[in-house]
Enzyme design. Structure first.
Site, PDB file in Angstrom:
ATOM      1  N   GLU A 137     -91.862 -25.576  48.728  1.00 41.99           N
ATOM      2  CA  GLU A 137     -91.031 -26.248  49.741  1.00 41.99           C
ATOM      3  C   GLU A 137     -89.755 -26.813  49.112  1.00 41.99           C
ATOM      4  OE1 GLU A 137     -91.507 -26.204  53.133  1.00 41.99           O
ATOM      5  OE2 GLU A 137     -93.025 -24.743  52.554  1.00 41.99           O
ATOM      6  N   HIS A 152     -95.584 -29.752  56.739  1.00 45.19           N
ATOM      7  CA  HIS A 152     -95.341 -28.423  56.160  1.00 45.19           C
ATOM      8  C   HIS A 152     -94.042 -28.487  55.353  1.00 45.19           C
ATOM      9  CE1 HIS A 152     -94.960 -23.749  56.773  1.00 45.19           C
ATOM     10  NE2 HIS A 152     -94.510 -24.132  55.619  1.00 45.19           N
ATOM     11  N   HIS A 184     -86.462 -24.928  50.254  1.00 42.98           N
ATOM     12  CA  HIS A 184     -85.722 -25.719  51.251  1.00 42.98           C
ATOM     13  C   HIS A 184     -85.040 -26.955  50.646  1.00 42.98           C
ATOM     14  CE1 HIS A 184     -87.472 -23.358  54.523  1.00 42.98           C
ATOM     15  NE2 HIS A 184     -88.655 -23.481  53.942  1.00 42.98           N
TER      16      HIS A 184
HETATM   17  P1  5GP Z   1     -92.548 -17.677  59.638  1.00 43.53           P
HETATM   18  O1  5GP Z   1     -91.963 -16.337  59.487  1.00 43.53           O
HETATM   19  O2  5GP Z   1     -93.967 -17.818  59.261  1.00 43.53           O
HETATM   20  O3  5GP Z   1     -92.182 -18.375  60.940  1.00 43.53           O
HETATM   21  O4  5GP Z   1     -91.772 -18.582  58.583  1.00 43.53           O
HETATM   22  C1  5GP Z   1     -91.924 -18.362  57.230  1.00 43.53           C
HETATM   23  C2  5GP Z   1     -91.104 -19.361  56.499  1.00 43.53           C
HETATM   24  O5  5GP Z   1     -89.706 -19.147  56.740  1.00 43.53           O
HETATM   25  C3  5GP Z   1     -91.305 -20.817  56.915  1.00 43.53           C
HETATM   26  O6  5GP Z   1     -92.407 -21.405  56.337  1.00 43.53           O
HETATM   27  C4  5GP Z   1     -90.020 -21.427  56.436  1.00 43.53           C
HETATM   28  O7  5GP Z   1     -90.037 -21.578  55.043  1.00 43.53           O
HETATM   29  C5  5GP Z   1     -89.028 -20.380  56.797  1.00 43.53           C
HETATM   30  N1  5GP Z   1     -88.521 -20.563  58.173  1.00 43.53           N
HETATM   31  C6  5GP Z   1     -88.956 -19.926  59.295  1.00 43.53           C
HETATM   32  N2  5GP Z   1     -88.226 -20.297  60.357  1.00 43.53           N
HETATM   33  C7  5GP Z   1     -87.306 -21.188  59.915  1.00 43.53           C
HETATM   34  C8  5GP Z   1     -86.255 -21.893  60.545  1.00 43.53           C
HETATM   35  O8  5GP Z   1     -86.007 -21.798  61.748  1.00 43.53           O
HETATM   36  N3  5GP Z   1     -85.524 -22.716  59.748  1.00 43.53           N
HETATM   37  C9  5GP Z   1     -85.757 -22.857  58.419  1.00 43.53           C
HETATM   38  N4  5GP Z   1     -84.980 -23.697  57.731  1.00 43.53           N
HETATM   39  N5  5GP Z   1     -86.727 -22.181  57.802  1.00 43.53           N
HETATM   40  C10 5GP Z   1     -87.496 -21.355  58.529  1.00 43.53           C
HETATM   41  P1  5GP Z   2     -92.846 -21.351  54.054  1.00 45.33           P
HETATM   42  O1  5GP Z   2     -91.991 -20.395  53.283  1.00 45.33           O
HETATM   43  O2  5GP Z   2     -93.625 -20.729  55.125  1.00 45.33           O
HETATM   44  O3  5GP Z   2     -92.340 -22.740  54.136  1.00 45.33           O
HETATM   45  O4  5GP Z   2     -94.039 -21.674  53.034  1.00 45.33           O
HETATM   46  C1  5GP Z   2     -95.252 -21.117  53.153  1.00 45.33           C
HETATM   47  C2  5GP Z   2     -95.700 -20.823  51.757  1.00 45.33           C
HETATM   48  O5  5GP Z   2     -96.416 -21.948  51.246  1.00 45.33           O
HETATM   49  C3  5GP Z   2     -96.586 -19.641  51.718  1.00 45.33           C
HETATM   50  O6  5GP Z   2     -96.370 -18.979  50.486  1.00 45.33           O
HETATM   51  C4  5GP Z   2     -97.962 -20.248  51.754  1.00 45.33           C
HETATM   52  O7  5GP Z   2     -98.904 -19.470  51.110  1.00 45.33           O
HETATM   53  C5  5GP Z   2     -97.742 -21.558  50.980  1.00 45.33           C
HETATM   54  N1  5GP Z   2     -98.638 -22.603  51.447  1.00 45.33           N
HETATM   55  C6  5GP Z   2     -99.449 -23.308  50.666  1.00 45.33           C
HETATM   56  N2  5GP Z   2    -100.159 -24.190  51.384  1.00 45.33           N
HETATM   57  C7  5GP Z   2     -99.775 -24.034  52.668  1.00 45.33           C
HETATM   58  C8  5GP Z   2    -100.166 -24.663  53.860  1.00 45.33           C
HETATM   59  O8  5GP Z   2    -101.012 -25.558  53.927  1.00 45.33           O
HETATM   60  N3  5GP Z   2     -99.547 -24.253  54.998  1.00 45.33           N
HETATM   61  C9  5GP Z   2     -98.588 -23.270  54.985  1.00 45.33           C
HETATM   62  N4  5GP Z   2     -98.032 -22.930  56.150  1.00 45.33           N
HETATM   63  N5  5GP Z   2     -98.219 -22.642  53.869  1.00 45.33           N
HETATM   64  C10 5GP Z   2     -98.806 -23.028  52.714  1.00 45.33           C
END
Ligand code: 5GP
Ligand code: 5GP
Length: 226
Positions: free
Chosen positions: A115, A61, A119
């Site tokens: 990503e 991810h 990040h």
């Molecule tokens: P969710 O709210 O689905 O857990 O996270 C959404 C997105 O927020 C993740 O895909 C990731 O990009 C970011 N994120 C969530 N939790 C963390 C964390 O503990 N550390 C970091 N660096 N990013 C996070």
């Molecule tokens: P995060 O901010 O949670 O790191 O990134 C998630 C973002 O990447 C969301 O906008 C989601 O729609 C997109 N995304 C694209 N492909 C994937 C996948 O395979 N898994 C996840 N968790 N997010 C994806």
């Protein structure tokens, strides 16, 4: 007068540079892998990449810079956006090991861009774009989560396993304690969704996590097939 205002400007420049470097700093990385079966069997469902259905394996991810207090920086440098030409030699491995499952179907570039922009730019001082993606791919191969689970008799067959058996299987195979994140399938069962491991802030080695994310699985969780 002239000399002292020059010195003042120098001091201000030095201070603001120090401030900039502090704000871009981070303490460690989360290396996060997702189980495709648990992304796809939810209410939201999923879309296979345009390059075809991924293998039944964990996929990357992301590699996420984080602070020891649990907070994290994001979107650190809009002047350095994802540039596919910088990773052209890695694309076929990224398609295999870092597939996108979001809808609508895509070739992965949207996911990888997201990503990197969110990040990767926060660790650009230690890992440039090529290093960032090749490091994540190497970590995926190194950690081999599916192998660690299979060795312990934990298979992606829709069965239910204790969370502690999953954690110890990964601990034994990888050598470090994982954080296991769950989500819910369409019937509301708690299932193995993502596995977090930690990497030091130079991106060179796995470490024990300084802090775990929030969230809780049930004590028994499902490992769905894909
Ligand atoms: P969710 O709210 O689905 O857990 O996270 C959404 C997105 O927020 C993740 O895909 C990731 O990009 C970011 N994120 C969530 N939790 C963390 C964390 O503990 N550390 C970091 N660096 N990013 C996070
Ligand atoms: P995060 O901010 O949670 O790191 O990134 C998630 C973002 O990447 C969301 O906008 C989601 O729609 C997109 N995304 C694209 N492909 C994937 C996948 O395979 N898994 C996840 N968790 N997010 C994806």
């Amino acid at each position: 007068m002239k000399a002292s205002s020059g010195a003042l400007i120098q001091a201000l420049v030095a201070l603001s540079l120090a401030g900039l470097s502090v704000s871009k700093d981070f303490d460690f990385f989360y290396f996060v892998q997702q189980w495709p079966g648990s992304y796809c069997d939810t209410q939201q469902s999923c879309c296979y990449p345009t390059t075809g259905k991924p293998a039944p394996d964990f996929g990357v991810h992301g590699l996420w810079p984080n602070y020891n207090d649990g907070t994290y920086p994001s979107n650190c440098d809009s002047s350095n956006p994802f540039d596919q030409s910088k990773v052209s030699d890695l694309i076929s491995k990224m398609q295999k090991d870092w597939p996108t499952l979001a809808c609508p179907s895509g070739d992965g570039v949207t996911f990888w861009s997201h990503e990197w922009d969110k990040h990767g730019t926060c660790s650009e001082d230690v890992l440039d774009q090529h290093s960032y993606f090749s490091k994540a791919l190497a970590l995926k191969t190194q950690t081999n989560l599916l192998q660690a689970l299979t060795t312990a008799g934990i298979e992606a067959n829709g069965g239910s396993y204790s969370l502690s058996s999953i954690k110890s299987a990964i601990q034994s195979g990888v050598g470090y304690t994982p954080f296991v994140e769950c989500n819910s399938d369409e019937s509301g069962n708690s299932q193995l969704y993502q596995v977090y491991l930690c990497v030091d802030n130079s991106g060179s080695k796995l470490i024990e996590c300084p802090v775990f994310p929030n969230g809780k699985c049930g004590s028994q969780i499902e490992f769905p097939s894909f």
